[in-house]
Design a protein around this motif. Structure first.
Motif: not given
Length: 118
Positions: A31, A72-79, A82-83
């Motif tokens: 991520a 860190r972006t919202r998408e990176q945090k979401k990833t 999830e990972k």
């Protein structure tokens, strides 16, 4: 340089803990693209008398706190969430509802490394 703290019930095997660390670290690599050497992880274990979780949680319920540099972006945090959760499910058989992740982002001026403010 994510700092990882895992809170969980005591009495897990050393192998369980090593796999737990590896799953979290791999999720952070995927991520946040951190370096493989960048491991700052610890586990805090609790006796059942010092641990309370909502109804429906199992003995594997854990709280994973990530202290990360801001940006860190919202998408990176979401990833990352999830990972990490996916790897724990896959490698340790933990159900996703037993994984609670929270990220803290203190400003860079609140970080000190080697005696130097970041």
């Amino acid at each position: 340089m994510p700092l990882v703290k895992v809170n969980m019930l005591a009495r897990k095997t050393p192998e369980f803990k090593k796999t737990l660390f590896d799953c979290i670290h791999q999720g952070l690599i995927d991520a946040f693209e951190i370096a493989d050497w960048d491991r700052f992880q610890r586990i805090e274990e609790f006796d059942k008398t010092n641990w309370e979780a909502p109804e429906g949680k199992t003995e594997n319920f854990m709280i994973i706190e990530l202290t990360i540099f801001p940006g860190r972006t919202r998408e990176q945090k979401k990833t990352a969430i999830e990972k990490i959760t996916g790897l724990l499910c896959e490698k340790l058989g933990i159900v996703a509802t037993d994984v609670f992740v929270v990220m803290n982002e203190p400003p860079l001026e609140n970080w000190g490394m080697g005696g130097n403010q970041k």
